[in-house]
Design a protein around this motif. Structure first.
Motif, PDB file in Angstrom:
ATOM      1  N   HIS A   1     -15.252  40.103  31.201  1.00  0.00           N
ATOM      2  CA  HIS A   1     -14.792  41.279  30.470  1.00  0.00           C
ATOM      3  C   HIS A   1     -15.680  42.466  30.816  1.00  0.00           C
ATOM      4  CE1 HIS A   1     -12.113  38.944  27.858  1.00  0.00           C
ATOM      5  NE2 HIS A   1     -13.064  38.025  27.892  1.00  0.00           N
ATOM      6  N   SER A   2     -15.111  43.645  30.668  1.00  0.00           N
ATOM      7  CA  SER A   2     -15.837  44.889  30.880  1.00  0.00           C
ATOM      8  C   SER A   2     -15.898  45.642  29.549  1.00  0.00           C
ATOM      9  CB  SER A   2     -15.083  45.734  31.916  1.00  0.00           C
ATOM     10  OG  SER A   2     -15.553  47.052  31.910  1.00  0.00           O
ATOM     11  N   LEU A   3     -17.104  46.091  29.186  1.00  0.00           N
ATOM     12  CA  LEU A   3     -17.274  46.888  27.972  1.00  0.00           C
ATOM     13  C   LEU A   3     -18.050  48.136  28.348  1.00  0.00           C
ATOM     14  CD1 LEU A   3     -16.834  46.991  24.872  1.00  0.00           C
ATOM     15  CD2 LEU A   3     -19.105  45.957  24.641  1.00  0.00           C
ATOM     16  N   LYS A   4     -17.426  49.294  28.147  1.00  0.00           N
ATOM     17  CA  LYS A   4     -18.056  50.577  28.477  1.00  0.00           C
ATOM     18  C   LYS A   4     -18.288  51.356  27.192  1.00  0.00           C
ATOM     19  CE  LYS A   4     -15.996  50.739  33.060  1.00  0.00           C
ATOM     20  NZ  LYS A   4     -17.177  50.406  33.788  1.00  0.00           N
ATOM     21  N   ILE A   5     -19.551  51.760  26.996  1.00  0.00           N
ATOM     22  CA  ILE A   5     -19.967  52.444  25.770  1.00  0.00           C
ATOM     23  C   ILE A   5     -20.560  53.792  26.158  1.00  0.00           C
ATOM     24  CG2 ILE A   5     -21.509  52.321  23.782  1.00  0.00           C
ATOM     25  CD1 ILE A   5     -21.521  49.200  24.388  1.00  0.00           C
ATOM     26  N   HIS A   6     -20.017  54.851  25.577  1.00  0.00           N
ATOM     27  CA  HIS A   6     -20.530  56.198  25.833  1.00  0.00           C
ATOM     28  C   HIS A   6     -20.659  56.901  24.490  1.00  0.00           C
ATOM     29  CE1 HIS A   6     -19.571  55.406  30.018  1.00  0.00           C
ATOM     30  NE2 HIS A   6     -18.380  55.027  29.620  1.00  0.00           N
ATOM     31  N   GLY A   7     -21.882  57.256  24.114  1.00  0.00           N
ATOM     32  CA  GLY A   7     -22.117  57.910  22.837  1.00  0.00           C
ATOM     33  C   GLY A   7     -23.086  59.061  22.983  1.00  0.00           C
ATOM     34  N   ARG A   8     -22.984  60.010  22.046  1.00  0.00           N
ATOM     35  CA  ARG A   8     -23.848  61.177  22.074  1.00  0.00           C
ATOM     36  C   ARG A   8     -24.003  61.739  20.668  1.00  0.00           C
ATOM     37  NH1 ARG A   8     -25.642  64.750  25.504  1.00  0.00           N
ATOM     38  NH2 ARG A   8     -24.536  63.938  27.308  1.00  0.00           N
ATOM     39  N   SER A   9     -25.185  62.258  20.416  1.00  0.00           N
ATOM     40  CA  SER A   9     -25.428  63.094  19.242  1.00  0.00           C
ATOM     41  C   SER A   9     -26.411  64.157  19.680  1.00  0.00           C
ATOM     42  CB  SER A   9     -26.001  62.293  18.073  1.00  0.00           C
ATOM     43  OG  SER A   9     -26.226  63.162  16.969  1.00  0.00           O
TER      44      SER A   9
ATOM     45  N   ASP B   1     -28.599  66.187  21.840  1.00  0.00           N
ATOM     46  CA  ASP B   1     -29.182  65.966  23.168  1.00  0.00           C
ATOM     47  C   ASP B   1     -29.387  64.493  23.506  1.00  0.00           C
ATOM     48  OD1 ASP B   1     -29.304  68.676  23.558  1.00  0.00           O
ATOM     49  OD2 ASP B   1     -31.383  68.863  22.927  1.00  0.00           O
ATOM     50  N   PHE B   2     -29.198  63.590  22.534  1.00  0.00           N
ATOM     51  CA  PHE B   2     -29.392  62.162  22.770  1.00  0.00           C
ATOM     52  C   PHE B   2     -28.075  61.549  23.231  1.00  0.00           C
ATOM     53  CE2 PHE B   2     -29.212  57.741  21.304  1.00  0.00           C
ATOM     54  CZ  PHE B   2     -30.328  57.228  21.952  1.00  0.00           C
ATOM     55  N   TYR B   3     -28.126  60.767  24.319  1.00  0.00           N
ATOM     56  CA  TYR B   3     -26.901  60.107  24.762  1.00  0.00           C
ATOM     57  C   TYR B   3     -27.179  58.676  25.199  1.00  0.00           C
ATOM     58  CZ  TYR B   3     -28.018  60.419  29.754  1.00  0.00           C
ATOM     59  OH  TYR B   3     -28.598  60.256  30.984  1.00  0.00           O
ATOM     60  N   VAL B   4     -26.130  57.857  25.096  1.00  0.00           N
ATOM     61  CA  VAL B   4     -26.140  56.460  25.496  1.00  0.00           C
ATOM     62  C   VAL B   4     -24.936  56.251  26.398  1.00  0.00           C
ATOM     63  CG1 VAL B   4     -25.863  54.090  24.678  1.00  0.00           C
ATOM     64  CG2 VAL B   4     -27.238  55.700  23.360  1.00  0.00           C
ATOM     65  N   ASP B   5     -25.172  55.606  27.532  1.00  0.00           N
ATOM     66  CA  ASP B   5     -24.099  55.339  28.492  1.00  0.00           C
ATOM     67  C   ASP B   5     -24.371  53.947  29.065  1.00  0.00           C
ATOM     68  OD1 ASP B   5     -22.069  55.476  30.339  1.00  0.00           O
ATOM     69  OD2 ASP B   5     -22.946  57.110  31.501  1.00  0.00           O
TER      70      ASP B   5
ATOM     71  N   VAL C   1     -22.441  52.461  19.219  1.00  0.00           N
ATOM     72  CA  VAL C   1     -22.105  53.405  20.277  1.00  0.00           C
ATOM     73  C   VAL C   1     -23.247  54.413  20.376  1.00  0.00           C
ATOM     74  CG1 VAL C   1     -20.399  55.095  21.054  1.00  0.00           C
ATOM     75  CG2 VAL C   1     -19.663  53.049  19.790  1.00  0.00           C
ATOM     76  N   VAL C   2     -23.677  54.881  19.233  1.00  0.00           N
ATOM     77  CA  VAL C   2     -24.850  55.735  19.085  1.00  0.00           C
ATOM     78  C   VAL C   2     -25.302  55.560  17.641  1.00  0.00           C
ATOM     79  CG1 VAL C   2     -23.501  57.825  18.531  1.00  0.00           C
ATOM     80  CG2 VAL C   2     -25.769  58.065  19.539  1.00  0.00           C
ATOM     81  N   ASN C   3     -26.616  55.411  17.408  1.00  0.00           N
ATOM     82  CA  ASN C   3     -27.055  55.122  16.047  1.00  0.00           C
ATOM     83  C   ASN C   3     -28.469  55.616  15.794  1.00  0.00           C
ATOM     84  OD1 ASN C   3     -28.220  53.111  17.680  1.00  0.00           O
ATOM     85  ND2 ASN C   3     -28.095  51.555  16.100  1.00  0.00           N
ATOM     86  N   LEU C   4     -28.842  55.606  14.512  1.00  0.00           N
ATOM     87  CA  LEU C   4     -30.145  56.103  14.080  1.00  0.00           C
ATOM     88  C   LEU C   4     -30.556  55.372  12.814  1.00  0.00           C
ATOM     89  CD1 LEU C   4     -32.310  58.528  14.334  1.00  0.00           C
ATOM     90  CD2 LEU C   4     -30.925  59.621  12.580  1.00  0.00           C
ATOM     91  N   VAL C   5     -31.854  55.113  12.675  1.00  0.00           N
ATOM     92  CA  VAL C   5     -32.410  54.712  11.394  1.00  0.00           C
ATOM     93  C   VAL C   5     -33.448  55.786  11.068  1.00  0.00           C
ATOM     94  CG1 VAL C   5     -34.156  53.137  12.347  1.00  0.00           C
ATOM     95  CG2 VAL C   5     -33.412  52.868   9.992  1.00  0.00           C
TER      96      VAL C   5
ATOM     97  N   GLY D   1     -27.467  49.514  22.898  1.00  0.00           N
ATOM     98  CA  GLY D   1     -27.318  50.740  23.663  1.00  0.00           C
ATOM     99  C   GLY D   1     -28.581  50.921  24.483  1.00  0.00           C
ATOM    100  N   THR D   2     -29.096  52.128  24.512  1.00  0.00           N
ATOM    101  CA  THR D   2     -30.326  52.419  25.245  1.00  0.00           C
ATOM    102  C   THR D   2     -31.230  53.271  24.365  1.00  0.00           C
ATOM    103  OG1 THR D   2     -29.580  54.510  26.218  1.00  0.00           O
ATOM    104  CG2 THR D   2     -29.030  52.486  27.420  1.00  0.00           C
ATOM    105  N   LEU D   3     -32.412  53.523  24.853  1.00  0.00           N
ATOM    106  CA  LEU D   3     -33.321  54.460  24.184  1.00  0.00           C
ATOM    107  C   LEU D   3     -32.985  55.885  24.608  1.00  0.00           C
ATOM    108  CD1 LEU D   3     -36.559  52.352  24.647  1.00  0.00           C
ATOM    109  CD2 LEU D   3     -35.296  52.721  22.518  1.00  0.00           C
ATOM    110  N   GLY D   4     -31.845  56.040  25.249  1.00  0.00           N
ATOM    111  CA  GLY D   4     -31.370  57.306  25.781  1.00  0.00           C
ATOM    112  C   GLY D   4     -31.152  57.143  27.273  1.00  0.00           C
ATOM    113  N   GLY D   5     -29.961  57.463  27.753  1.00  0.00           N
ATOM    114  CA  GLY D   5     -29.682  57.373  29.176  1.00  0.00           C
ATOM    115  C   GLY D   5     -28.653  56.328  29.532  1.00  0.00           C
ATOM    116  N   ARG D   6     -28.545  56.097  30.850  1.00  0.00           N
ATOM    117  CA  ARG D   6     -27.514  55.219  31.399  1.00  0.00           C
ATOM    118  C   ARG D   6     -28.118  53.921  31.905  1.00  0.00           C
ATOM    119  NH1 ARG D   6     -22.849  53.977  33.131  1.00  0.00           N
ATOM    120  NH2 ARG D   6     -22.322  53.363  35.226  1.00  0.00           N
TER     121      ARG D   6
END
Length: 173
Positions: A147-155, A157-161, A73-77, A51-56
């Motif tokens: 192939h196309s893979l689109k990932i959109h996640g949020r928890s 205020d943190f989001y991944v796009d 999709v969105v994760n945390l340790v 994913g990202t460190l936050g953002g698109r």
């Protein structure tokens, strides 16, 4: 592997976090702006995407034929309390070639992670134990081609796009 071919959640999360924390910021697949480092340190039995460190971000990535794919999709340790709070607000969608793929919730796994100095992903160097959680997708090997893979996640205020343009290599005979 489980009976459906997926890696059990605690093992997957520990391996993915170790992979993500195996590079300093300059070559981190999570901080990657375009996909040029997506192949760094990949294990032989699964292909991890980030994913990202936050953002698109939009990335292009070449994947060897026959390799299953795993991506958060969105994760945390963190710790148990942090994961409980994170998962309350966790939501996400994934589309592979325009078709929805339902993420799985991995809620509270004890995981072992090893990070290198200067990694932005965990901020910790060396081996440590934490609690892993998030929404995850494990895909079987994709057919050769584009192939196309689109990932959109949020928890909260943190989001991944992330939009991935994946190219799976041809079969080797």
């Amino acid at each position: 592997m489980t009976e459906n071919g997926n890696i059990p959640s605690a093992e997957l999360q520990g391996r993915w976090w170790t992979w993500a924390a195996s590079e300093p910021e300059a070559t981190s697949p999570v901080a990657d702006a375009d996909g040029r480092v997506c192949g760094r340190n990949q294990p032989p039995d699964v292909w991890f995407l980030a994913g990202t460190l936050g953002g698109r971000v939009v990335r292009a990535c070449e994947i060897p034929n026959g390799r299953p794919i795993a991506v958060p999709v969105v994760n945390l340790v963190g710790d148990h309390q942090g994961c409980a709070a994170f998962m309350k607000g966790a939501q996400g969608t994934v589309a592979l070639d325009g078709k929805p793929v339902k993420p799985e919730a991995y809620i509270d796994d004890s995981i072992m992670v090893e990070g290198v100095q200067g990694n932005q992903v965990t901020g910790e160097e060396g081996r440590f134990t934490g609690t892993g959680c998030g929404l995850w997708v494990q895909l079987p090997p994709l057919a050769p081609g584009a192939h196309s893979l689109k990932i959109h996640g949020r928890s909260d205020d943190f989001y991944v796009d992330v939009d991935y343009a994946l190219t799976v290599g041809a079969s080797s005979v």
